[in-house]
Design a protein around this motif. Sequence first.
Motif: not given
Length: 295
Positions: A30-36
């Motif tokens: 994960l990168c770019g501040g994205v969360r699951v």
Amino acid sequence: PSGSKTGRGCFSCIMKLFYEISGIPMELSLCGGVRVPPYMDAFLVPAPRTVAIRYRVETYDSPPEIHDVFLSRVSSFDIYGTYPRYTLACKYLLDSREDACYLFLDLAEKTGRILVPAPEPGKGVLNLAPLLGMELLLADFGRILMHGSIVRYHDRAILFTGQSGAGKSTQARLWEQYRGADTLNGDRVVLGTETPILAYGSPFAGSSDIYRNESCPAAAIILLKQDTQNSIREIHGREKLTAMYPRFLLTQWEPRLLQKQLPLFERVIQEVPVYCLACRPDEGAVALAEKTVFG
């Protein structure tokens, strides 16, 4: 793949997560501040020795251009490409934006590149499960998806399926109420062609909101139909084939994937008994199915 120059990401802030879905170990970067979303927590595992497929989530400034051949629109997805490489495009998967999300899936290399719009500050929860491309991926691992709910009873799986509104979730709740069964999933079941056939919970729960990363041998598939009286019968042959074919998520729009899926479908319906249950939403339906399946 198409759009390979549009990914941005935050390569100094990469977080790696490991999941196991239907026995398949996966790595997610994960990168770019994205969360699951929290529902994926049920499928988190420690870092495995080997990973079957690797996904990478990146953000983009402008949508990628897709030059591949359009194949089909499935649910809310537009699917492009040819075997073994596909592009899936879908809107409304990130909580903060209405721009499209993309999956570039390479079945040969077992990699998936997910592109999403840059999230707004404080947001950015990605509805991850639809972007894994499981309908396309599973056949390579001897797995197949079925519409239905699944309960575990005496360490065996009972799978309820049928048309929308037939009562799949209702029957699962009745088994919980009257027999103490555990619901593993309420929308899509993964079936693995091990010996015996295993039924897995999945991250596709529909409105049931039940996510269990567990499996057990399949005892029966029960095809539901609402009625004023409870009755059950086992079905065979052509009737079994034609009744069950629509219940599986088969890629009829892609012959090469379908060729992989059909042997899995045939094995499942050959080895797992299928019963047609016409029923009311009451304990009588549970008792009748229990006696028929378990004796």
